[in-house]
Write a protein that holds these residues in place. Structure first.
Motif, PDB file in Angstrom:
ATOM      1  N   LEU A   8      -1.597   1.480  -4.484  1.00  0.00           N
ATOM      2  CA  LEU A   8      -0.480   0.547  -4.331  1.00  0.00           C
ATOM      3  C   LEU A   8       0.772   1.067  -5.015  1.00  0.00           C
ATOM      4  O   LEU A   8       0.685   1.769  -6.033  1.00  0.00           O
ATOM      5  CB  LEU A   8      -0.852  -0.804  -4.942  1.00  0.00           C
ATOM      6  CG  LEU A   8      -2.138  -1.452  -4.448  1.00  0.00           C
ATOM      7  CD1 LEU A   8      -2.437  -2.718  -5.254  1.00  0.00           C
ATOM      8  CD2 LEU A   8      -2.070  -1.738  -2.962  1.00  0.00           C
ATOM      9  N   VAL A   9       1.925   0.693  -4.481  1.00  0.00           N
ATOM     10  CA  VAL A   9       3.190   1.017  -5.121  1.00  0.00           C
ATOM     11  C   VAL A   9       3.944  -0.268  -5.457  1.00  0.00           C
ATOM     12  O   VAL A   9       3.792  -1.287  -4.786  1.00  0.00           O
ATOM     13  CB  VAL A   9       4.091   1.934  -4.257  1.00  0.00           C
ATOM     14  CG1 VAL A   9       3.419   3.261  -3.999  1.00  0.00           C
ATOM     15  CG2 VAL A   9       4.494   1.279  -2.970  1.00  0.00           C
ATOM     16  N   TRP A  10       4.738  -0.180  -6.507  1.00  0.00           N
ATOM     17  CA  TRP A  10       5.619  -1.265  -6.935  1.00  0.00           C
ATOM     18  C   TRP A  10       7.023  -0.837  -6.556  1.00  0.00           C
ATOM     19  O   TRP A  10       7.532   0.161  -7.060  1.00  0.00           O
ATOM     20  CB  TRP A  10       5.461  -1.478  -8.428  1.00  0.00           C
ATOM     21  CG  TRP A  10       6.533  -2.245  -9.123  1.00  0.00           C
ATOM     22  CD1 TRP A  10       7.379  -3.188  -8.599  1.00  0.00           C
ATOM     23  CD2 TRP A  10       6.890  -2.148 -10.503  1.00  0.00           C
ATOM     24  NE1 TRP A  10       8.226  -3.668  -9.567  1.00  0.00           N
ATOM     25  CE2 TRP A  10       7.943  -3.049 -10.742  1.00  0.00           C
ATOM     26  CE3 TRP A  10       6.416  -1.388 -11.560  1.00  0.00           C
ATOM     27  CZ2 TRP A  10       8.528  -3.208 -11.990  1.00  0.00           C
ATOM     28  CZ3 TRP A  10       6.997  -1.552 -12.804  1.00  0.00           C
ATOM     29  CH2 TRP A  10       8.032  -2.450 -13.017  1.00  0.00           C
ATOM     30  N   PRO A  58       0.830  -1.204   0.000  1.00  0.00           N
ATOM     31  CA  PRO A  58       0.000   0.000   0.000  1.00  0.00           C
ATOM     32  C   PRO A  58       0.868   1.259   0.000  1.00  0.00           C
ATOM     33  O   PRO A  58       1.921   1.303   0.648  1.00  0.00           O
ATOM     34  CB  PRO A  58      -0.797  -0.108   1.307  1.00  0.00           C
ATOM     35  CG  PRO A  58      -0.792  -1.558   1.639  1.00  0.00           C
ATOM     36  CD  PRO A  58       0.535  -2.078   1.144  1.00  0.00           C
ATOM     37  N   ALA A  59       0.424   2.257  -0.722  1.00  0.00           N
ATOM     38  CA  ALA A  59       1.113   3.543  -0.735  1.00  0.00           C
ATOM     39  C   ALA A  59       0.891   4.243   0.596  1.00  0.00           C
ATOM     40  O   ALA A  59      -0.111   4.017   1.276  1.00  0.00           O
ATOM     41  CB  ALA A  59       0.588   4.406  -1.872  1.00  0.00           C
ATOM     42  N   ARG A  60       1.855   5.072   0.947  1.00  0.00           N
ATOM     43  CA  ARG A  60       1.762   5.900   2.146  1.00  0.00           C
ATOM     44  C   ARG A  60       1.900   7.364   1.719  1.00  0.00           C
ATOM     45  O   ARG A  60       2.573   7.649   0.721  1.00  0.00           O
ATOM     46  CB  ARG A  60       2.885   5.546   3.115  1.00  0.00           C
ATOM     47  CG  ARG A  60       2.864   4.106   3.596  1.00  0.00           C
ATOM     48  CD  ARG A  60       3.993   3.815   4.590  1.00  0.00           C
ATOM     49  NE  ARG A  60       5.296   3.723   3.961  1.00  0.00           N
ATOM     50  CZ  ARG A  60       5.898   2.576   3.633  1.00  0.00           C
ATOM     51  NH1 ARG A  60       5.311   1.425   3.871  1.00  0.00           N
ATOM     52  NH2 ARG A  60       7.092   2.590   3.074  1.00  0.00           N
ATOM     53  N   PRO A  61       1.315   8.271   2.475  1.00  0.00           N
ATOM     54  CA  PRO A  61       1.505   9.690   2.130  1.00  0.00           C
ATOM     55  C   PRO A  61       2.982  10.075   2.036  1.00  0.00           C
ATOM     56  O   PRO A  61       3.338  10.954   1.243  1.00  0.00           O
ATOM     57  CB  PRO A  61       0.787  10.419   3.268  1.00  0.00           C
ATOM     58  CG  PRO A  61      -0.319   9.473   3.655  1.00  0.00           C
ATOM     59  CD  PRO A  61       0.317   8.102   3.538  1.00  0.00           C
ATOM     60  N   THR A  62       3.846   9.400   2.775  1.00  0.00           N
ATOM     61  CA  THR A  62       5.285   9.705   2.705  1.00  0.00           C
ATOM     62  C   THR A  62       5.918   9.274   1.380  1.00  0.00           C
ATOM     63  O   THR A  62       7.065   9.617   1.109  1.00  0.00           O
ATOM     64  CB  THR A  62       6.044   9.044   3.876  1.00  0.00           C
ATOM     65  OG1 THR A  62       5.770   7.640   3.865  1.00  0.00           O
ATOM     66  CG2 THR A  62       5.625   9.650   5.208  1.00  0.00           C
TER      67      THR A  62
END
Length: 189
Positions: A52-54, A5-9
């Motif tokens: 989401l991030v890769w 999962p992506a985070r604001p950071t």
């Protein structure tokens, strides 16, 4: 390769990727958001939908997210998807993996149909959607003016779950069971 999962950071890394698209017809956004605006956007999305991030070799190579396809309450069982990859990371399967993870998570949430809006021409995106079983619903002609020209877009759709007669409201992403989410991300990453 890992998907999480992506985070604001993550906003600076995601903006670096998104900046590659803002002055192209791929997105209809005209101005690159600030890092704080983008961090807030990630936070808002993640309340209800997956973002989401890769990750690869210690950096972020791409990201994908879902959001509500339309505002009225009756549309809540639909989600619109977007994916953005670093130019150096295209054609390596990351977009497919991110999209498959999104689709799996959306099914857990109770979403029934996934949509994507693609500026034409965009052969890579058109191939991605076709390979994942999306079908074109039609072309919206001259939908927006970007990069000096009127641009057509096509809507893609894929039914991802049965359309039963008594659907429960979708389960927000923030309330998904952590173990189920981890299984999806491990399988797709």
């Amino acid at each position: 390769m890992a998907i999480r999962p992506a985070r604001p950071t993550d906003s600076a890394a995601l903006l670096r990727i998104y900046a590659q698209y803002v002055h192209s017809p791929v997105t209809f956004e005209q101005t690159l958001p600030t890092e704080s605006e983008f961090a807030a956007r990630i936070g808002r999305i993640a309340e209800t939908y997956p973002c989401l991030v890769w990750e690869e070799a210690g950096g972020i190579s791409g990201y994908a997210y879902a959001h509500r396809q339309a505002e009225r309450e009756a549309y809540q069982w639909n989600a619109e998807l977007s994916v953005y990859l670093d130019a150096a990371a295209t054609a390596r399967g990351g977009g497919t993996r991110l999209y498959r993870a999104l689709l799996d998570i959306l099914v857990l949430q109770g979403v029934r149909s996934a949509y994507a809006l693609v500026t034409l021409p965009n052969a890579a995106s058109e191939r991605l959607h076709a390979a994942l079983g999306f079908r074109s619903m039609g072309v919206q002609r001259k939908a927006g003016f970007k990069a000096g020209a009127w641009r057509d877009v096509t809507w893609f759709v894929k039914d991802i779950a049965p359309h039963d007669d008594a659907p429960r409201p979708i389960l927000p992403f923030s309330r998904l069971e952590a173990a189920a989410l981890r299984r999806i991300l491990d399988m797709r990453g």
